[in-house]
Structures are given as C-alpha cells and as structure tokens.
Motif scaffolding. Structure first.
Motif, PDB file in Angstrom:
ATOM      1  N   CYS A 188      48.190 -11.120   1.316  1.00 45.25           N
ATOM      2  CA  CYS A 188      48.259 -11.254  -0.041  1.00 45.25           C
ATOM      3  C   CYS A 188      46.999 -11.530  -0.526  1.00 45.25           C
ATOM      4  O   CYS A 188      46.576 -11.070  -1.878  1.00 45.25           O
ATOM      5  N   LYS A 189      46.080 -12.557   0.170  1.00 46.63           N
ATOM      6  CA  LYS A 189      44.822 -12.933  -0.538  1.00 46.63           C
ATOM      7  C   LYS A 189      43.787 -11.516  -0.636  1.00 46.63           C
ATOM      8  O   LYS A 189      43.289 -11.322  -1.470  1.00 46.63           O
ATOM      9  N   LYS A 190      43.757 -10.984   0.510  1.00 46.28           N
ATOM     10  CA  LYS A 190      42.805  -9.783   0.576  1.00 46.28           C
ATOM     11  C   LYS A 190      43.423  -8.813  -0.495  1.00 46.28           C
ATOM     12  O   LYS A 190      42.120  -8.186  -1.053  1.00 46.28           O
ATOM     13  N   PHE A 191      44.320  -8.196  -0.233  1.00 52.06           N
ATOM     14  CA  PHE A 191      44.838  -7.041  -0.915  1.00 52.06           C
ATOM     15  C   PHE A 191      45.544  -7.497  -2.383  1.00 52.06           C
ATOM     16  O   PHE A 191      45.625  -6.516  -3.240  1.00 52.06           O
ATOM     17  N   GLY A 192      45.532  -8.782  -2.780  1.00 47.44           N
ATOM     18  CA  GLY A 192      45.675  -8.950  -4.087  1.00 47.44           C
ATOM     19  C   GLY A 192      47.594  -9.002  -4.249  1.00 47.44           C
ATOM     20  O   GLY A 192      47.957  -8.215  -5.190  1.00 47.44           O
ATOM     21  N   PHE A 193      48.221  -9.638  -3.601  1.00 43.03           N
ATOM     22  CA  PHE A 193      49.585  -9.653  -3.536  1.00 43.03           C
ATOM     23  C   PHE A 193      50.195 -11.121  -3.761  1.00 43.03           C
ATOM     24  O   PHE A 193      49.384 -11.977  -3.226  1.00 43.03           O
ATOM     25  N   SER A 194      51.307 -11.253  -4.347  1.00 38.40           N
ATOM     26  CA  SER A 194      52.008 -12.523  -4.187  1.00 38.40           C
ATOM     27  C   SER A 194      53.283 -12.497  -3.393  1.00 38.40           C
ATOM     28  O   SER A 194      53.878 -11.522  -3.372  1.00 38.40           O
ATOM     29  N   LEU A 195      53.817 -13.444  -2.891  1.00 39.83           N
ATOM     30  CA  LEU A 195      55.181 -13.385  -2.125  1.00 39.83           C
ATOM     31  C   LEU A 195      56.220 -13.683  -2.995  1.00 39.83           C
ATOM     32  O   LEU A 195      56.160 -14.623  -3.885  1.00 39.83           O
ATOM     33  N   GLU A 196      57.209 -12.757  -2.840  1.00 43.07           N
ATOM     34  CA  GLU A 196      58.281 -12.736  -3.673  1.00 43.07           C
ATOM     35  C   GLU A 196      59.404 -13.019  -2.930  1.00 43.07           C
ATOM     36  O   GLU A 196      60.490 -13.756  -3.222  1.00 43.07           O
ATOM     37  N   TYR A 197      59.565 -12.511  -1.614  1.00 43.06           N
ATOM     38  CA  TYR A 197      60.648 -12.895  -0.935  1.00 43.06           C
ATOM     39  C   TYR A 197      60.385 -12.780   0.558  1.00 43.06           C
ATOM     40  O   TYR A 197      59.584 -12.266   1.315  1.00 43.06           O
ATOM     41  N   ASP A 198      60.952 -13.703   1.349  1.00 44.43           N
ATOM     42  CA  ASP A 198      60.764 -13.915   2.719  1.00 44.43           C
ATOM     43  C   ASP A 198      61.991 -14.464   3.564  1.00 44.43           C
ATOM     44  O   ASP A 198      62.539 -15.222   3.241  1.00 44.43           O
ATOM     45  N   ASP A 199      62.540 -13.366   4.510  1.00 44.78           N
ATOM     46  CA  ASP A 199      63.748 -13.841   5.191  1.00 44.78           C
ATOM     47  C   ASP A 199      63.386 -14.670   6.476  1.00 44.78           C
ATOM     48  O   ASP A 199      64.364 -15.132   7.178  1.00 44.78           O
ATOM     49  N   GLY A 200      61.987 -14.778   6.512  1.00 48.87           N
ATOM     50  CA  GLY A 200      61.798 -16.030   7.593  1.00 48.87           C
ATOM     51  C   GLY A 200      61.435 -15.270   8.934  1.00 48.87           C
ATOM     52  O   GLY A 200      61.010 -15.833   9.956  1.00 48.87           O
ATOM     53  N   ASP A 201      61.892 -13.834   9.108  1.00 48.98           N
ATOM     54  CA  ASP A 201      61.831 -13.167  10.369  1.00 48.98           C
ATOM     55  C   ASP A 201      61.441 -11.813  10.413  1.00 48.98           C
ATOM     56  O   ASP A 201      60.235 -11.657  11.091  1.00 48.98           O
ATOM     57  N   LYS A 202      61.786 -10.998   9.406  1.00 48.94           N
ATOM     58  CA  LYS A 202      61.360  -9.536   9.607  1.00 48.94           C
ATOM     59  C   LYS A 202      61.253  -8.805   8.108  1.00 48.94           C
ATOM     60  O   LYS A 202      60.539  -7.789   8.336  1.00 48.94           O
ATOM     61  N   VAL A 203      61.641  -9.471   7.151  1.00 45.51           N
ATOM     62  CA  VAL A 203      61.532  -8.661   5.981  1.00 45.51           C
ATOM     63  C   VAL A 203      60.885  -9.594   4.955  1.00 45.51           C
ATOM     64  O   VAL A 203      61.154 -10.772   4.742  1.00 45.51           O
ATOM     65  N   ILE A 204      59.839  -9.068   4.293  1.00 46.63           N
ATOM     66  CA  ILE A 204      58.987  -9.797   3.414  1.00 46.63           C
ATOM     67  C   ILE A 204      58.682  -8.723   2.345  1.00 46.63           C
ATOM     68  O   ILE A 204      58.662  -7.572   2.231  1.00 46.63           O
ATOM     69  N   ILE A 205      58.713  -9.305   0.810  1.00 48.27           N
ATOM     70  CA  ILE A 205      58.632  -8.425  -0.315  1.00 48.27           C
ATOM     71  C   ILE A 205      57.354  -9.003  -0.916  1.00 48.27           C
ATOM     72  O   ILE A 205      57.319 -10.364  -1.220  1.00 48.27           O
ATOM     73  N   LEU A 206      56.370  -8.282  -1.132  1.00 48.95           N
ATOM     74  CA  LEU A 206      55.255  -8.879  -1.823  1.00 48.95           C
ATOM     75  C   LEU A 206      55.065  -8.176  -3.215  1.00 48.95           C
ATOM     76  O   LEU A 206      55.650  -7.149  -3.341  1.00 48.95           O
ATOM     77  N   ARG A 207      54.618  -8.856  -4.422  1.00 51.77           N
ATOM     78  CA  ARG A 207      54.324  -7.940  -5.588  1.00 51.77           C
ATOM     79  C   ARG A 207      52.809  -7.964  -5.655  1.00 51.77           C
ATOM     80  O   ARG A 207      51.831  -8.998  -5.800  1.00 51.77           O
ATOM     81  N   LYS A 208      52.308  -6.912  -6.291  1.00 49.98           N
ATOM     82  CA  LYS A 208      50.766  -6.644  -6.342  1.00 49.98           C
ATOM     83  C   LYS A 208      50.597  -7.305  -7.565  1.00 49.98           C
ATOM     84  O   LYS A 208      51.070  -7.334  -8.743  1.00 49.98           O
ATOM     85  N   VAL A 209      49.419  -8.295  -7.386  1.00 55.43           N
ATOM     86  CA  VAL A 209      48.923  -8.968  -8.671  1.00 55.43           C
ATOM     87  C   VAL A 209      48.452  -8.285  -9.989  1.00 55.43           C
ATOM     88  O   VAL A 209      47.620  -7.241  -9.630  1.00 55.43           O
ATOM     89  N   VAL A 210      48.897  -8.644 -10.946  1.00 59.23           N
ATOM     90  CA  VAL A 210      48.833  -7.648 -12.094  1.00 59.23           C
ATOM     91  C   VAL A 210      47.278  -7.329 -12.445  1.00 59.23           C
ATOM     92  O   VAL A 210      47.034  -6.016 -12.576  1.00 59.23           O
ATOM     93  N   ALA A 211      46.733  -8.175 -12.353  1.00 56.31           N
ATOM     94  CA  ALA A 211      44.975  -7.777 -12.835  1.00 56.31           C
ATOM     95  C   ALA A 211      44.196  -7.191 -11.438  1.00 56.31           C
ATOM     96  O   ALA A 211      43.077  -7.189 -11.926  1.00 56.31           O
ATOM     97  N   TRP A 212      44.728  -7.076 -10.610  1.00 50.05           N
ATOM     98  CA  TRP A 212      44.053  -6.606  -9.146  1.00 50.05           C
ATOM     99  C   TRP A 212      43.240  -5.240  -9.598  1.00 50.05           C
ATOM    100  O   TRP A 212      43.869  -4.456  -9.998  1.00 50.05           O
ATOM    101  N   GLU A 213      42.009  -5.203  -9.318  1.00 52.18           N
ATOM    102  CA  GLU A 213      41.167  -3.867  -9.366  1.00 52.18           C
ATOM    103  C   GLU A 213      40.426  -3.627  -8.176  1.00 52.18           C
ATOM    104  O   GLU A 213      40.032  -4.638  -7.720  1.00 52.18           O
ATOM    105  N   PHE A 214      40.154  -2.438  -7.891  1.00 52.96           N
ATOM    106  CA  PHE A 214      39.459  -2.137  -6.553  1.00 52.96           C
ATOM    107  C   PHE A 214      37.920  -1.928  -7.075  1.00 52.96           C
ATOM    108  O   PHE A 214      37.591  -1.361  -8.254  1.00 52.96           O
TER     109      PHE A 214
END
Ligand SMILES: [Zn+2]
Length: 214
Positions: A188-214
C-alpha cells in the motif's frame, strides 16, 4: 539475499517443507523460495494445465466467488477490468461479464497480451503466490489501473503463528512467494494503495490512491 519485493538485502534463510530453501524478508515480511527451487517454464505450464480450474469444477467456481463477491461492491456495470493471471481458462472474467462489467483476461502462459487501455479494476486470484518478481508484477498492475481503480487479490497469507515447516500452501511446487498482512501494508505504501477490504485470510481489496503519479 535481496528481497524481490522491497529490495531489502537482509533476508534470512530457512529450510522449509520438502527441504526447500526459503528466505524471509525482515522489512516487508515476504517469504520467498530460493531461485534454485523455482519451477522451469515447462513445469509451470504443465502444472497450470492440470489444475482443475474450469467452469465445470464447482470447487473452483466457489473459490473464485470468495474473491468476486466482495469485489462486486466496487464494480459497476460500465466498468472495465482485468483478470490478471487467469490460467488456461478465463473463468473469472466470464463470471464478471455476467454481471455486466467488461473484463479482459491475461496470463503470461496462455493469454500473454495485455489490454492497451487503463482499467477500473484488476482481480488476481491464486496468482500472486506464483510471482518470481513481485515488485515487477505489482508495478505493472499499478500502471494498468486508473487513479481510484481497485485491485482484488486472493492469495493465502502466512501469519505469525503459521508453522512454516508444515503449511500446505508451501507444498505446491509453483508457489514461490508468500505474503503476510505486513507485506500488504508495504505494498500500500510503496505502490500508493489504500486498504478497502480484508477478510483476514486470503482476500484483500486495495484502492489506488487518486493522486498517485509514477
Ligand atoms: Zn521485502
């Protein structure tokens, strides 16, 4: 040994299941198989061909649904996405298209062409544990997403109390890297994502931070 995700150079080794040499990164908590134990491209392709991963296999569809159901809260009908690492049959992409969204599919062995438009979402089920170079793959996935796009990942995570000498997930010859909750914090920190959902085991959903630029 240099970590293939965060580049930290202080990974420590251990002998794990089937006497295989693994490395553990003290910074991002990625566990990865020593390169000398990586499957060859032929071994990988054969293994994926013989996975029972088709739409007739109920267990496989159920397993995909575990990633698809929480992802659907973030996917609208007019969105375009990608099933990243779909294997020989793009089952998940088909399931998604039934909901009205458009979904490309990509797999380095079976469907090696990537779409040339940016995507609202990427879903990757049972693929991350096959990455030889997770930094490179995450860079690619991130670049494919629009700002605010979502990334759903299904891969079994190791926990602090996982017995790494017995964990079934490490038995598969083609599983070469294993993620921890802290690995996703790093991602999340390195690639610019925020955590949206986590089932605590195997499924995780991340959202790209809007202003992220390469
Ligand atoms: Zn690392």
């Amino acid at each position: 040994m240099t970590c293939p995700l965060c580049k930290n150079q202080e990974s420590t080794s251990f002998i794990g299941i089937n006497d295989i040499l693994f490395w553990k990164c003290p910074s991002c908590y990625l566990i990865y198989k020593d390169q000398s134990y990586h499957p060859t491209p032929n071994e990988e392709e054969l293994r994926y061909m013989h996975h029972n991963n088709n739409s007739e296999c109920e267990g496989y569809v159920d397993s995909l649904n575990q990633a698809l159901e929480p992802s659907l809260s973030y996917i609208d009908k007019d969105m375009v996405g990608l099933d990243f690492g779909c294997g020989p049959e793009p089952v998940l992409a088909k399931m998604l298209e039934e909901t009205g969204a458009e979904c490309y599919h990509y797999d380095p062995f079976f469907f090696p062409e990537l779409p040339d438009e940016r995507l609202d979402f990427v879903i990757s089920t049972e693929a991350f544990e096959h990455f030889f170079q997770p930094y490179k793959e995450l860079n690619l996935i991130t670049s494919l997403l629009i700002p605010s796009g979502t990334l759903s990942i299904m891969t079994h995570r190791w926990k602090d109390d996982t017995n790494l000498n017995e964990w079934w997930y490490m038995r598969d010859q083609t599983h070469v890297c294993f993620f921890h909750d802290k690995t996703f914090e790093f991602i999340c920190k390195k690639f610019g994502f925020s955590l949206e959902y986590d089932d605590g085991d195997k499924v995780i959903i991340l959202r790209k931070v809007v202003a992220w630029e390469f």
